[in-house]
Design a protein around this motif. Structure first.
Motif, PDB file in Angstrom:
ATOM      1  N   VAL A 255       0.850  -1.195   0.000  1.00  0.00           N
ATOM      2  CA  VAL A 255       0.000   0.000   0.000  1.00  0.00           C
ATOM      3  C   VAL A 255       0.887   1.246   0.000  1.00  0.00           C
ATOM      4  O   VAL A 255       1.865   1.308   0.742  1.00  0.00           O
ATOM      5  N   ASP A 256       0.520   2.208  -0.837  1.00  0.00           N
ATOM      6  CA  ASP A 256       1.265   3.465  -0.856  1.00  0.00           C
ATOM      7  C   ASP A 256       0.581   4.432   0.113  1.00  0.00           C
ATOM      8  O   ASP A 256      -0.526   4.915  -0.144  1.00  0.00           O
ATOM      9  N   PHE A 257       1.246   4.708   1.224  1.00  0.00           N
ATOM     10  CA  PHE A 257       0.639   5.524   2.272  1.00  0.00           C
ATOM     11  C   PHE A 257       0.529   6.999   1.889  1.00  0.00           C
ATOM     12  O   PHE A 257      -0.074   7.780   2.611  1.00  0.00           O
ATOM     13  N   GLU A 258       1.140   7.355   0.761  1.00  0.00           N
ATOM     14  CA  GLU A 258       1.019   8.750   0.324  1.00  0.00           C
ATOM     15  C   GLU A 258      -0.210   8.970  -0.555  1.00  0.00           C
ATOM     16  O   GLU A 258      -0.523  10.090  -0.935  1.00  0.00           O
ATOM     17  N   THR A 259      -0.901   7.869  -0.902  1.00  0.00           N
ATOM     18  CA  THR A 259      -2.105   8.028  -1.722  1.00  0.00           C
ATOM     19  C   THR A 259      -3.341   8.091  -0.824  1.00  0.00           C
ATOM     20  O   THR A 259      -3.256   7.848   0.387  1.00  0.00           O
ATOM     21  N   ASP A 260      -4.483   8.374  -1.422  1.00  0.00           N
ATOM     22  CA  ASP A 260      -5.727   8.462  -0.662  1.00  0.00           C
ATOM     23  C   ASP A 260      -6.166   7.059  -0.228  1.00  0.00           C
ATOM     24  O   ASP A 260      -6.412   6.195  -1.059  1.00  0.00           O
ATOM     25  N   LEU A 261      -6.250   6.861   1.070  1.00  0.00           N
ATOM     26  CA  LEU A 261      -6.575   5.527   1.595  1.00  0.00           C
ATOM     27  C   LEU A 261      -8.054   5.376   1.937  1.00  0.00           C
ATOM     28  O   LEU A 261      -8.482   4.335   2.432  1.00  0.00           O
ATOM     29  N   GLN A 262      -8.835   6.450   1.665  1.00  0.00           N
ATOM     30  CA  GLN A 262     -10.227   6.455   2.121  1.00  0.00           C
ATOM     31  C   GLN A 262     -11.027   5.247   1.617  1.00  0.00           C
ATOM     32  O   GLN A 262     -11.779   4.643   2.372  1.00  0.00           O
ATOM     33  N   SER A 263     -10.829   4.876   0.335  1.00  0.00           N
ATOM     34  CA  SER A 263     -11.660   3.781  -0.179  1.00  0.00           C
ATOM     35  C   SER A 263     -11.298   2.453   0.489  1.00  0.00           C
ATOM     36  O   SER A 263     -12.166   1.620   0.735  1.00  0.00           O
ATOM     37  N   LEU A 264      -9.998   2.278   0.802  1.00  0.00           N
ATOM     38  CA  LEU A 264      -9.595   1.058   1.522  1.00  0.00           C
ATOM     39  C   LEU A 264     -10.226   1.009   2.907  1.00  0.00           C
ATOM     40  O   LEU A 264     -10.641  -0.040   3.389  1.00  0.00           O
ATOM     41  N   VAL A 265     -10.290   2.174   3.548  1.00  0.00           N
ATOM     42  CA  VAL A 265     -10.895   2.242   4.881  1.00  0.00           C
ATOM     43  C   VAL A 265     -12.406   2.022   4.771  1.00  0.00           C
ATOM     44  O   VAL A 265     -12.990   1.234   5.528  1.00  0.00           O
ATOM     45  N   ASP A 266     -13.022   2.678   3.802  1.00  0.00           N
ATOM     46  CA  ASP A 266     -14.483   2.553   3.629  1.00  0.00           C
ATOM     47  C   ASP A 266     -14.908   1.099   3.423  1.00  0.00           C
ATOM     48  O   ASP A 266     -15.901   0.646   3.984  1.00  0.00           O
ATOM     49  N   GLU A 267     -14.123   0.396   2.596  1.00  0.00           N
ATOM     50  CA  GLU A 267     -14.419  -1.020   2.346  1.00  0.00           C
ATOM     51  C   GLU A 267     -14.530  -1.799   3.646  1.00  0.00           C
ATOM     52  O   GLU A 267     -15.249  -2.785   3.734  1.00  0.00           O
ATOM     53  N   ARG A 268     -13.740  -1.400   4.631  1.00  0.00           N
ATOM     54  CA  ARG A 268     -13.681  -2.143   5.886  1.00  0.00           C
ATOM     55  C   ARG A 268     -14.498  -1.548   7.007  1.00  0.00           C
ATOM     56  O   ARG A 268     -14.542  -2.078   8.097  1.00  0.00           O
ATOM     57  N   THR A 269     -15.122  -0.414   6.737  1.00  0.00           N
ATOM     58  CA  THR A 269     -15.942   0.187   7.791  1.00  0.00           C
ATOM     59  C   THR A 269     -17.412   0.249   7.388  1.00  0.00           C
ATOM     60  O   THR A 269     -18.256   0.624   8.189  1.00  0.00           O
ATOM     61  N   SER A 270     -17.710  -0.108   6.122  1.00  0.00           N
ATOM     62  CA  SER A 270     -19.101   0.008   5.674  1.00  0.00           C
ATOM     63  C   SER A 270     -19.954  -1.151   6.195  1.00  0.00           C
ATOM     64  O   SER A 270     -21.154  -1.019   6.355  1.00  0.00           O
ATOM     65  N   LEU A 271     -19.322  -2.288   6.492  1.00  0.00           N
ATOM     66  CA  LEU A 271     -20.083  -3.414   7.036  1.00  0.00           C
ATOM     67  C   LEU A 271     -20.198  -3.265   8.566  1.00  0.00           C
ATOM     68  O   LEU A 271     -19.277  -2.767   9.214  1.00  0.00           O
ATOM     69  N   TYR A 272     -21.293  -3.748   9.105  1.00  0.00           N
ATOM     70  CA  TYR A 272     -21.556  -3.626  10.539  1.00  0.00           C
ATOM     71  C   TYR A 272     -20.502  -4.367  11.369  1.00  0.00           C
ATOM     72  O   TYR A 272     -20.225  -5.537  11.130  1.00  0.00           O
ATOM     73  N   ALA A 273     -19.921  -3.695  12.321  1.00  0.00           N
ATOM     74  CA  ALA A 273     -18.986  -4.338  13.257  1.00  0.00           C
ATOM     75  C   ALA A 273     -18.888  -3.478  14.505  1.00  0.00           C
ATOM     76  O   ALA A 273     -18.379  -2.353  14.448  1.00  0.00           O
ATOM     77  N   ARG A 274     -19.428  -3.968  15.596  1.00  0.00           N
ATOM     78  CA  ARG A 274     -19.387  -3.185  16.838  1.00  0.00           C
ATOM     79  C   ARG A 274     -19.207  -4.094  18.041  1.00  0.00           C
ATOM     80  O   ARG A 274     -19.609  -5.248  18.023  1.00  0.00           O
TER      81      ARG A 274
ATOM     82  N   GLU B 117     -20.435  -2.362  23.700  1.00  0.00           N
ATOM     83  CA  GLU B 117     -20.628  -0.970  24.127  1.00  0.00           C
ATOM     84  C   GLU B 117     -21.398  -0.135  23.101  1.00  0.00           C
ATOM     85  O   GLU B 117     -22.095   0.807  23.451  1.00  0.00           O
ATOM     86  N   MET B 118     -21.202  -0.465  21.834  1.00  0.00           N
ATOM     87  CA  MET B 118     -21.789   0.346  20.761  1.00  0.00           C
ATOM     88  C   MET B 118     -22.887  -0.396  20.008  1.00  0.00           C
ATOM     89  O   MET B 118     -23.450   0.127  19.043  1.00  0.00           O
ATOM     90  N   HIS B 119     -23.149  -1.631  20.411  1.00  0.00           N
ATOM     91  CA  HIS B 119     -24.064  -2.471  19.653  1.00  0.00           C
ATOM     92  C   HIS B 119     -25.487  -1.910  19.616  1.00  0.00           C
ATOM     93  O   HIS B 119     -26.003  -1.431  20.621  1.00  0.00           O
ATOM     94  N   ASP B 120     -26.097  -2.006  18.423  1.00  0.00           N
ATOM     95  CA  ASP B 120     -27.468  -1.552  18.235  1.00  0.00           C
ATOM     96  C   ASP B 120     -28.173  -2.701  17.511  1.00  0.00           C
ATOM     97  O   ASP B 120     -27.950  -2.933  16.320  1.00  0.00           O
ATOM     98  N   LYS B 121     -28.978  -3.429  18.267  1.00  0.00           N
ATOM     99  CA  LYS B 121     -29.579  -4.664  17.756  1.00  0.00           C
ATOM    100  C   LYS B 121     -30.395  -4.422  16.483  1.00  0.00           C
ATOM    101  O   LYS B 121     -30.291  -5.178  15.501  1.00  0.00           O
TER     102      LYS B 121
END
Ligand code: ATP
Ligand code: MG
Length: 446
Positions: A237-256, A259-263
C-alpha cells in the motif's frame, strides 16, 4: 541457542490461578513470572516473542510514515491538570510524590506529554502533518487485572499521536494508522476486525477498536461475517495516496462491540446468515479527537490564512504485551502453543534423542550451525532427557518446526521434520531438512 544453557523454567503443573489457555501456557512455558497482580517479569522466551511483536509493530508504523521517539514512564501531574484529566482518570492512575513533594504519575497514556512536546517546538502548518510514536511501558491500576499479560497493570503499548492543521488532514492520518494496523496484525498471523468504538475518556468522535476473535475475549462483538475473512490491505500500500476507499471497504459493514451495539441496526444491515456474534480481544484502538488536548493545553500553529489554529489530533494504541497472550489464544492446541513463524521465539527446535551418541551429536551440531547461518535461530535441545520429555517440551513451547534426530533414523541417513501446526512429519536427509526449513521462512508475505 543450546537448551542446556538457556533459561527456560518450565512448570509441570498448571497453576490453578490461570483461567485461560494463553495464561496457562505462558506460565508453563516459562515465559513470564508474576510478582504482584498484573506485574510480570518477562523471562527470556516470553521476552523474545514480545520483542518480535514489537518489531513488527515498529516496521509497520515506520512504513506508514510514523516517526519513533521515546517519552518517559513518569509524568508530572501538572500536565494532566492542564487537560483536566488528572481527577477524571481516577483510581486507575498510579500517583507518586517525589522527595520534594512534587506530584508525579506513572503514565497510563501520553496525549498530554506529546502535546507538550508539540507545543514547545511546532509553530507553523508547514511543519504538519506530524505523526510520532513510542513503544513504552504504561501503568494502569486496573480494578481486575487478570488473564496474565492480557490485562496487566504494567504493560507495553505502542502509542502514536498525530497532529494536523484541520479535520480533513486529521482523517488522512487516521486512515494511515487504520491501514497500518490491519497489516500489522496480519503479519502476526491474526485476523483483526476493526469495530466502531466508543471514544470513552479520551473523547472525540471517530474511533475504531481492532479485535481478534477468541472465545476467551473480554468483549462481546457483533459483526458482518465477511469482515473476518477480508484480506489485509498488503505491504505494498502506498501511504502517500488516498486511503479512504480502503478504509471505507472495511468500515461500511456492521462491526461493533457490546458498548456500541445496536440490535435493530445489526438486524437491518446484516443478512441473517452473515450475522456473527462472538467474543473478541481488543489489540488496538485508534481515535481522532480533534482539538480536545490542543485546546486545553494551547497547542496552536499558524495556518496558511495567517491565523492560529489548534492542532487536530488523533491517538493510536497497540497492546504489544497483550498481543503475546492474544496470539496464543488464537493459535494453540492441547499440547501447547503454536507460534506463527513471524513471532516465534526460535524458528525451529532440534531434538537430539541420544545426547552423547557420536552420530547424533555430530548431525545435530551440523544442523544447528547451518540453521543458524541461514538466520533461522534454532533452539537445540541438547539436554540428556528422555524422548517423551523432549517431545512434550517442544510441543509446549510451540516452535514452528522440529527436527528430530535419533540413532535409528541416522542409520538410514534421515532425520524427521515435524510441522508443529499441522502435525505433518517427513523423513529427510539432514541437509534436506535444513533446506526445507529455510525455505519455509523465505516467504513471510501476508
Ligand atoms: P480495554 O478496553 O481493554 O481496557 P482500553 O480501551 O483501556 O482497553 P486503550 O487506552 O485504547 O485501551 O489502549 C490501547 C491498547 O492497549 C488496547 O487496545 C489494548 O490492546 C492495550 N491495553 C489496554 N489496557 C491494557 C492492560 N491493562 N493490559 C494490557 N494491555 C492493555
Ligand atoms: Mg479501548
Amino acid at each position: 541457542m543450546r537448551l542446556s544453557r538457556y533459561f527456560l523454567p518450565l512448570l509441570k503443573e498448571t497453576p490453578a490461578s490461570a483461567e485461560i489457555a494463553s495464561h496457562r501456557f505462558m506460565l508453563r512455558a516459562g515465559m513470564v513470572k508474576q510478582h504482584s497482580a498484573g506485574i510480570y517479569s518477562w523471562l527470556p522466551l516470553g521476552y523474545k516473542v514480545m520483542r518480535k511483536i514489537e518489531q513488527i509493530v515498529r516496521e509497520e508504523q515506520n512504513r506508514a510514515g510514523a516517526v519513533e521517539m521515546l517519552m518517559p514512564t513518569i509524568q508530572p501531574a501538572e500536565l494532566w491538570r492542564e487537560s483536566d484529566r488528572y481527577d477524571d482518570y481516577g483510581k486507575e492512575m498510579l500517583r507518586i510524590t517525589d522527595r520534594s513533594g512534587r506530584e508525579l504519575l506513572y503514565g497510563p497514556t501520553n496525549e498530554e506529554m506529546l502535546t507538550d512536546v508539540f507545543r514547545t517546538f511546532v509553530r507553523s502548518y508547514k511543519e504538519l502533518p506530524q505523526l510520532l510514536y513510542h513503544i513504552q511501558w504504561k501503568f494502569r491500576d486496573e480494578v481486575r487485572p487478570r488473564f496474565g499479560v492480557m490485562r496487566g497493570r504494567e504493560f507495553l503499548m505502542k502509542d502514536a499521536y498525530s497532529f494536523d492543521i484541520d479535520m480533513d488532514a486529521a482523517v488522512v492520518s487516521y486512515n494511515k494508522m487504520f491501514i497500518a494496523y490491519l497489516n500489522t496484525f496480519a503479519r502476526m498471523g491474526l485476523k483483526a476486525v476493526p469495530m466502531r468504538a466508543d471514544t470513552g475518556p479520551i473523547g472525540g468522535d471517530l474511533s475504531h477498536e481492532f479485535l481478534i476473535l477468541a472465545d476467551t475475549g473480554e468483549s462481546e462483538v457483533f459483526c458482518h461475517a465477511d469482515l473476518v475473512d477480508m484480506p489485509a490491505p498488503g505491504l505494498d500500500v502506498d501511504f502517500e495516496t488516498d486511503l479512504q476507499s480502503l478504509v471505507d471497504e472495511r468500515t461500511s459493514l456492521y462491526a461493533r462491540t457490546d458498548e456500541m451495539h445496536d440490535k435493530a441496526a445489526f438486524e437491518a444491515e446484516v443478512p441473517e446468515d452473515k450475522r456473527l456474534t462472538a467474543r473478541g480481544i481488543e489489540v488496538g484502538h485508534i481515535f481522532c479527537f480533534g482539538d480536545k488536548y490542543s485546546k486545553s493545553m494551547g497547542a496552536k500553529v499558524m495556518g496558511p490564512d495567517g491565523r492560529e489554529h489548534f492542532a487536530q489530533m488523533g491517538s493510536y494504541g497497540v497492546g504489544v504485551s497483550r498481543l503475546v497472550g492474544g496470539i496464543i489464544e488464537a493459535s494453540h492446541d492441547e499440547a501447547g502453543i503454536i507460534w506463527p513463524k513471524s513471532v516465534a521465539p526460535f524458528g525451529a527446535g532440534i531434538l537430539n534423542l541420544r545426547v552423547g551418541d557420536e552420530a547424533c551429536d555430530k548431525v545435530c551440531e551440523d544442523i544447528y550451525s547451518k540453521l543458524g547461518t541461514a538466520g533461522i535461530d534454532p533452539l537445540y535441545d541438547d539436554k540428556p532427557d528422555r524422548g517423551g520429555v523432549k517431545f512434550s517440551r517442544m510441543d509446549l513451547i510451540g516452535l514452528p518446526y522440529q527436527i528430530i534426530v535419533g540413532p535409528r533414523g541416522l542409520k538410514d541417513g534421515i532425520v524427521e521434520v515435524k510441522d508443529r501446526k499441522t502435525g505433518e512429519r517427513q523423513n529427510l536427509s539432514p541437509d534436506a531438512a535444513v533446506k526445507f526449513i529455510t525455505a519455509q521462512f523465505a516467504d513471510m508475505s501476508i
